[in-house]
Write a protein that holds these residues in place. Structure first.
Motif, mmCIF file in Angstrom:
data_model
loop_
_atom_site.group_PDB
_atom_site.id
_atom_site.type_symbol
_atom_site.label_atom_id
_atom_site.label_comp_id
_atom_site.label_asym_id
_atom_site.label_seq_id
_atom_site.Cartn_x
_atom_site.Cartn_y
_atom_site.Cartn_z
ATOM 1 N N VAL A 36 0.868 -1.186 0.000
ATOM 2 C CA VAL A 36 0.000 0.000 0.000
ATOM 3 C C VAL A 36 0.897 1.225 0.000
ATOM 4 O O VAL A 36 1.686 1.428 0.928
ATOM 5 C CB VAL A 36 -0.920 0.015 1.244
ATOM 6 C CG1 VAL A 36 -1.787 1.261 1.237
ATOM 7 C CG2 VAL A 36 -1.757 -1.249 1.312
ATOM 8 N N MET A 37 0.799 2.036 -1.068
ATOM 9 C CA MET A 37 1.638 3.224 -1.206
ATOM 10 C C MET A 37 0.746 4.438 -1.437
ATOM 11 O O MET A 37 -0.171 4.386 -2.246
ATOM 12 C CB MET A 37 2.600 3.044 -2.382
ATOM 13 C CG MET A 37 3.573 1.905 -2.169
ATOM 14 S SD MET A 37 4.665 1.659 -3.586
ATOM 15 C CE MET A 37 3.805 0.328 -4.411
ATOM 16 N N ASP A 38 1.033 5.524 -0.720
ATOM 17 C CA ASP A 38 0.150 6.695 -0.748
ATOM 18 C C ASP A 38 0.622 7.833 -1.655
ATOM 19 O O ASP A 38 -0.033 8.863 -1.762
ATOM 20 C CB ASP A 38 -0.091 7.227 0.660
ATOM 21 C CG ASP A 38 1.156 7.762 1.354
ATOM 22 O OD1 ASP A 38 2.241 7.791 0.738
ATOM 23 O OD2 ASP A 38 1.041 8.143 2.536
ATOM 24 N N GLY A 39 1.762 7.677 -2.296
ATOM 25 C CA GLY A 39 2.260 8.751 -3.152
ATOM 26 C C GLY A 39 2.932 9.877 -2.386
ATOM 27 O O GLY A 39 3.418 10.831 -2.984
ATOM 28 N N VAL A 40 2.967 9.779 -1.059
ATOM 29 C CA VAL A 40 3.613 10.793 -0.222
ATOM 30 C C VAL A 40 4.802 10.168 0.505
ATOM 31 O O VAL A 40 5.930 10.618 0.355
ATOM 32 C CB VAL A 40 2.618 11.402 0.805
ATOM 33 C CG1 VAL A 40 3.310 12.415 1.699
ATOM 34 C CG2 VAL A 40 1.436 12.024 0.088
ATOM 35 N N ASN A 44 5.258 6.266 -5.325
ATOM 36 C CA ASN A 44 4.238 5.531 -6.075
ATOM 37 C C ASN A 44 2.906 5.512 -5.343
ATOM 38 O O ASN A 44 2.847 5.702 -4.127
ATOM 39 C CB ASN A 44 4.686 4.087 -6.310
ATOM 40 C CG ASN A 44 5.906 4.005 -7.187
ATOM 41 O OD1 ASN A 44 6.132 4.861 -8.029
ATOM 42 N ND2 ASN A 44 6.708 2.982 -6.974
ATOM 43 N N ILE A 45 1.848 5.257 -6.089
ATOM 44 C CA ILE A 45 0.515 5.061 -5.530
ATOM 45 C C ILE A 45 0.078 3.656 -5.917
ATOM 46 O O ILE A 45 0.269 3.232 -7.057
ATOM 47 C CB ILE A 45 -0.483 6.099 -6.078
ATOM 48 C CG1 ILE A 45 -0.048 7.507 -5.664
ATOM 49 C CG2 ILE A 45 -1.899 5.793 -5.597
ATOM 50 C CD1 ILE A 45 -0.886 8.616 -6.288
ATOM 51 N N SER A 46 -0.475 2.911 -4.965
ATOM 52 C CA SER A 46 -0.925 1.554 -5.277
ATOM 53 C C SER A 46 -2.325 1.334 -4.727
ATOM 54 O O SER A 46 -3.158 2.214 -4.768
ATOM 55 C CB SER A 46 0.068 0.517 -4.732
ATOM 56 O OG SER A 46 0.048 0.520 -3.316
ATOM 57 N N GLY A 48 -5.555 0.277 -2.163
ATOM 58 C CA GLY A 48 -6.075 0.759 -0.897
ATOM 59 C C GLY A 48 -7.063 -0.219 -0.293
ATOM 60 O O GLY A 48 -7.104 -1.402 -0.649
ATOM 61 N N ILE A 69 2.887 4.264 3.930
ATOM 62 C CA ILE A 69 2.065 5.470 3.939
ATOM 63 C C ILE A 69 2.504 6.387 5.071
ATOM 64 O O ILE A 69 3.124 5.950 6.035
ATOM 65 C CB ILE A 69 0.557 5.130 4.040
ATOM 66 C CG1 ILE A 69 0.233 4.408 5.349
ATOM 67 C CG2 ILE A 69 0.123 4.287 2.848
ATOM 68 C CD1 ILE A 69 -1.252 4.103 5.534
ATOM 69 N N THR A 70 2.156 7.648 4.963
ATOM 70 C CA THR A 70 2.608 8.658 5.920
ATOM 71 C C THR A 70 2.064 8.437 7.324
ATOM 72 O O THR A 70 2.798 8.530 8.297
ATOM 73 C CB THR A 70 2.205 10.061 5.415
ATOM 74 O OG1 THR A 70 2.763 10.236 4.114
ATOM 75 C CG2 THR A 70 2.730 11.144 6.323
#
Length: 119
Positions: A36-40, A44-46, A48, A69-70
């Motif tokens: 799970v990647m949040d782009g922050v 990357n974004i993956s 959810g 994720i943050t």
């Protein structure tokens, strides 16, 4: 020593994800790794929570959820409810590590901490 095989769905063809999950069982894969990647926190974004929930409805395989994720503490309960069996978060996130571990344990899920190589 037992060998555990974990397959990441990050590279899977989403249009055929159900078929891929079915094959994992026949190939005797032990668990599915769910990045799970949040782009922050990472660029990357993956996937959810809705994707995890759909995967959980399709398979009984162990779901190993890696939160890159943050603020993982904010989402622990939602990922647990969506079907995670283990929730791993990064020490470098903005969430308090002890509070995040406790929140994961309170859901009854396994907990893990990931550490970036630079740390």
């Amino acid at each position: 020593m037992n060998t555990i095989v974990s397959a990441s769905i990050l590279g899977a063809d989403i249009c055929h994800l159900g078929e891929a999950l079915d094959k994992l069982r026949t190939w005797q894969i032990d668990m599915v790794h769910f990045d799970v990647m949040d782009g922050v926190f990472v660029p990357n974004i993956s996937f959810g929570i809705p994707m995890l929930s759909a995967v959980r409805r399709h398979t009984k395989l162990f779901l190993d959820v890696h939160l890159m994720i943050t603020d993982p503490l904010r989402y622990v309960s939602a990922f647990a409810k969506a079907g995670a069996d283990r929730i791993t978060f990064h020490l470098e996130s903005s969430s308090d590590p002890r509070a995040t571990l406790e929140a994961i344990r309170q859901t009854g899920r396994q907990a893990g901490i990931a550490i970036k190589p630079g740390t």
